[in-house]
Design a protein around this motif. Structure first.
Motif, PDB file in Angstrom:
ATOM      1  N   GLU A 131      32.379  41.370  52.419  1.00 17.58           N
ATOM      2  CA  GLU A 131      31.307  42.369  52.494  1.00 17.58           C
ATOM      3  C   GLU A 131      30.960  42.844  53.897  1.00 17.58           C
ATOM      4  OE1 GLU A 131      27.986  42.097  49.933  1.00 17.58           O
ATOM      5  OE2 GLU A 131      29.132  41.273  48.273  1.00 17.58           O
ATOM      6  N   ILE A 132      31.612  42.311  54.915  1.00 15.04           N
ATOM      7  CA  ILE A 132      31.354  42.866  56.246  1.00 15.04           C
ATOM      8  C   ILE A 132      32.238  44.093  56.435  1.00 15.04           C
ATOM      9  CG2 ILE A 132      33.057  41.473  57.513  1.00 15.04           C
ATOM     10  CD1 ILE A 132      30.877  41.333  59.765  1.00 15.04           C
ATOM     11  N   THR A 154      39.278  45.810  66.984  1.00  8.93           N
ATOM     12  CA  THR A 154      38.567  45.965  65.716  1.00  8.93           C
ATOM     13  C   THR A 154      37.076  45.765  65.955  1.00  8.93           C
ATOM     14  OG1 THR A 154      40.473  45.141  64.480  1.00  8.93           O
ATOM     15  CG2 THR A 154      38.336  45.045  63.364  1.00  8.93           C
ATOM     16  N   ILE A 155      36.266  46.601  65.305  1.00 15.29           N
ATOM     17  CA  ILE A 155      34.810  46.476  65.396  1.00 15.29           C
ATOM     18  C   ILE A 155      34.290  45.933  64.070  1.00 15.29           C
ATOM     19  CG2 ILE A 155      32.627  47.711  65.687  1.00 15.29           C
ATOM     20  CD1 ILE A 155      34.266  47.590  68.255  1.00 15.29           C
ATOM     21  N   LEU A 156      33.484  44.857  64.149  1.00 16.60           N
ATOM     22  CA  LEU A 156      32.807  44.289  62.979  1.00 16.60           C
ATOM     23  C   LEU A 156      31.362  44.767  62.996  1.00 16.60           C
ATOM     24  CD1 LEU A 156      33.937  40.562  63.471  1.00 16.60           C
ATOM     25  CD2 LEU A 156      35.195  42.391  62.325  1.00 16.60           C
ATOM     26  N   PHE A 157      30.872  45.291  61.877  1.00 17.76           N
ATOM     27  CA  PHE A 157      29.487  45.752  61.791  1.00 17.76           C
ATOM     28  C   PHE A 157      28.640  44.633  61.168  1.00 17.76           C
ATOM     29  CE2 PHE A 157      31.895  49.828  61.679  1.00 17.76           C
ATOM     30  CZ  PHE A 157      31.358  50.394  62.825  1.00 17.76           C
ATOM     31  N   LEU A 185      19.490  46.052  61.860  1.00 18.16           N
ATOM     32  CA  LEU A 185      20.161  46.061  63.155  1.00 18.16           C
ATOM     33  C   LEU A 185      21.638  45.836  62.867  1.00 18.16           C
ATOM     34  CD1 LEU A 185      17.966  43.949  65.619  1.00 18.16           C
ATOM     35  CD2 LEU A 185      18.304  46.414  65.613  1.00 18.16           C
ATOM     36  N   ILE A 186      22.467  46.715  63.376  1.00 19.38           N
ATOM     37  CA  ILE A 186      23.914  46.572  63.224  1.00 19.38           C
ATOM     38  C   ILE A 186      24.479  46.161  64.575  1.00 19.38           C
ATOM     39  CG2 ILE A 186      26.081  47.755  62.733  1.00 19.38           C
ATOM     40  CD1 ILE A 186      24.420  47.508  60.237  1.00 19.38           C
ATOM     41  N   ARG A 187      24.910  44.901  64.652  1.00 18.78           N
ATOM     42  CA  ARG A 187      25.557  44.457  65.887  1.00 18.78           C
ATOM     43  C   ARG A 187      27.050  44.730  65.755  1.00 18.78           C
ATOM     44  NH1 ARG A 187      25.201  38.412  67.003  1.00 18.78           N
ATOM     45  NH2 ARG A 187      27.225  38.408  65.952  1.00 18.78           N
TER      46      ARG A 187
END
Length: 197
Positions: free
Chosen positions: A15-16, A31-34, A50-52
């Motif tokens: 789910e990420i 790669t970017i993980l939200f 908040l989306i890191r």
């Protein structure tokens, strides 16, 4: 704010949301993980995430914070949040690391949030799940909504950052000097592109 995936680690793999921009000069490498963070307090109705954005450069490297996006879907925020959101919603959170291309990454995330109904519904569901799971432990009598003094402080920081003081968007102890200089150069180029010819 509490990390959703720290409470539900079993959902991390499925789910990420992740994204990569191969060979894209105006986006981060790797790669970017939200990663998602939510307020657990039942007496607070900020309806905010908040989306890191964590950057992973290769299979052997650990995720590192790249940018922090703050967004609220509350259509009737209190006075303090209205003042903050008048400067933009979403915004890059000025209390966290925001590296080169953070603005572009935020714009990409918001476009994805608006277009992808399933992802948007997942954000709302995660918000409810986290509050149901741990909210009782963190609920305060007055709620954790922003006090007027907190609102003024954050508004002043945002105003300074929007006026060109990009150091307020970064943590000098954690971000190299050349990263801050590249960020300023990017802002200068972006402002130049906006000027009518």
């Amino acid at each position: 704010m509490i990390s959703y995936f720290s409470i539900f680690p079993e959902k991390y793999a499925t789910e990420i949301r992740t994204v990569a921009f191969p060979n894209h000069r105006d986006m981060p490498e790797g790669t970017i993980l939200f990663n998602e963070f939510y307020c657990p307090d039942h007496n607070c109705n900020c309806e905010r995430v908040l989306i890191r954005c964590d950057q992973v450069l290769d299979q052997n490297s650990a995720p590192k914070p790249y940018a922090m996006i703050s967004y609220s879907w509350n259509s009737k925020p209190d006075a303090s949040w209205r003042k903050i959101m008048s400067d933009g919603n979403p915004i890059l959170d000025p209390f966290h690391i925001n590296k080169k291309f953070a603005q572009e990454l935020m714009e990409f995330w918001y476009d994805m949030y608006q277009r992808d109904v399933d992802y948007r519904e997942r954000i709302f569901r995660h918000y409810r799940e986290l509050r149901n799971a741990v909210g009782k432990q963190f609920t305060t009598e007055e709620g954790s909504g922003m006090s007027p003094d907190m609102g003024k402080t954050l508004a002043a920081i945002l105003e300074a950052s929007l006026s060109g003081n990009t150091k307020l968007l970064t943590n000098p102890a954690e971000i190299k000097k050349n990263d801050r200089l590249r960020h300023k150069e990017l802002e200068r180029k972006r402002a130049k592109r906006r000027k009518p010819k």
